[in-house]
Design a protein around this motif. Sequence first.
Motif, PDB file in Angstrom:
ATOM      1  N   LYS A 114     -41.530 -23.099 -45.408  1.00  0.00           N
ATOM      2  CA  LYS A 114     -41.337 -23.427 -43.989  1.00  0.00           C
ATOM      3  C   LYS A 114     -42.649 -23.996 -43.477  1.00  0.00           C
ATOM      4  O   LYS A 114     -43.665 -23.315 -43.438  1.00  0.00           O
ATOM      5  N   ILE A 115     -42.616 -25.251 -43.108  1.00  0.00           N
ATOM      6  CA  ILE A 115     -43.827 -25.958 -42.674  1.00  0.00           C
ATOM      7  C   ILE A 115     -43.765 -26.142 -41.160  1.00  0.00           C
ATOM      8  O   ILE A 115     -42.871 -26.808 -40.644  1.00  0.00           O
ATOM      9  N   ALA A 116     -44.692 -25.536 -40.477  1.00  0.00           N
ATOM     10  CA  ALA A 116     -44.786 -25.703 -39.023  1.00  0.00           C
ATOM     11  C   ALA A 116     -45.876 -26.735 -38.756  1.00  0.00           C
ATOM     12  O   ALA A 116     -47.040 -26.512 -39.057  1.00  0.00           O
ATOM     13  N   GLN A 161     -46.321 -36.949 -46.887  1.00  0.00           N
ATOM     14  CA  GLN A 161     -47.481 -37.799 -46.607  1.00  0.00           C
ATOM     15  C   GLN A 161     -47.853 -37.758 -45.127  1.00  0.00           C
ATOM     16  O   GLN A 161     -49.030 -37.753 -44.779  1.00  0.00           O
ATOM     17  N   MET A 162     -46.847 -37.727 -44.264  1.00  0.00           N
ATOM     18  CA  MET A 162     -47.117 -37.634 -42.825  1.00  0.00           C
ATOM     19  C   MET A 162     -47.854 -36.333 -42.520  1.00  0.00           C
ATOM     20  O   MET A 162     -48.824 -36.329 -41.750  1.00  0.00           O
ATOM     21  N   VAL A 163     -47.404 -35.238 -43.118  1.00  0.00           N
ATOM     22  CA  VAL A 163     -48.067 -33.944 -42.910  1.00  0.00           C
ATOM     23  C   VAL A 163     -49.505 -34.007 -43.417  1.00  0.00           C
ATOM     24  O   VAL A 163     -50.431 -33.548 -42.745  1.00  0.00           O
ATOM     25  N   ALA A 194     -53.627 -30.815 -45.469  1.00  0.00           N
ATOM     26  CA  ALA A 194     -53.416 -31.006 -46.907  1.00  0.00           C
ATOM     27  C   ALA A 194     -52.787 -29.778 -47.550  1.00  0.00           C
ATOM     28  O   ALA A 194     -51.979 -29.913 -48.473  1.00  0.00           O
ATOM     29  N   SER A 195     -53.118 -28.573 -47.084  1.00  0.00           N
ATOM     30  CA  SER A 195     -52.551 -27.378 -47.715  1.00  0.00           C
ATOM     31  C   SER A 195     -51.038 -27.308 -47.501  1.00  0.00           C
ATOM     32  O   SER A 195     -50.294 -26.937 -48.412  1.00  0.00           O
ATOM     33  N   GLN A 196     -50.575 -27.691 -46.305  1.00  0.00           N
ATOM     34  CA  GLN A 196     -49.126 -27.693 -46.046  1.00  0.00           C
ATOM     35  C   GLN A 196     -48.441 -28.788 -46.853  1.00  0.00           C
ATOM     36  O   GLN A 196     -47.345 -28.597 -47.395  1.00  0.00           O
TER      37      GLN A 196
END
Length: 193
Positions: free
Chosen positions: A21-23, A154-156, A162-164
């Motif tokens: 789950k990426i916030a 890539q957007m994140v 970078a960790s997400q």
Amino acid sequence: MIAACKQCGLIHNCYCQAIPKIACDLYITLLTHENELLRATNTGHLAKKVLKHCEVEIWQRKQPIQALASDRIPMLLFPDDDSRAFNDLSVDEIAQAQFIVLDATWQEAKKMLNRTPELKQLPKVMISSNTESSYALRRNQEKGNLCTYEVAAQMVEQLGDASQSDKMMTFFNYYLACFQAERSGHQYKNSTV
């Protein structure tokens, strides 16, 4: 008889427990070509499962695009001569944007853009990446093209997280191995995610 997972649809290689789950502060609409709904190789559904503010809208040629009615400022993620680099956007521009990603094959995406005057009028942004795609589930992939999920990762990363992004790509590589094993009718042995 073994039943398929009700969430991911796989029989031998359920990957649901591995979904991160990426916030993040990205608001993304995947404008999905209806053909993508029929393709097992679609990765847009993964982006929706992973990203907090990711929604899917089915593109209909003669229907208004709901994402354009958002309170946010729509920007089309599409590489073109007049596209700005995503990493050149200011923090405020990103915070106010509703990024529209065409979730389709490249050929379909170009047709969607050409047949939708509202999309042509949007400001365009593009991802600048030296990363090679690890997506090999479809034929005729052009060098340098990324799948929908990789674009989201890539957007994140270009947001500075970078960790997400690494978590997203670790999961994606695991998913690809599970998917390939499922296609072959066996269970993927490596359970490390």
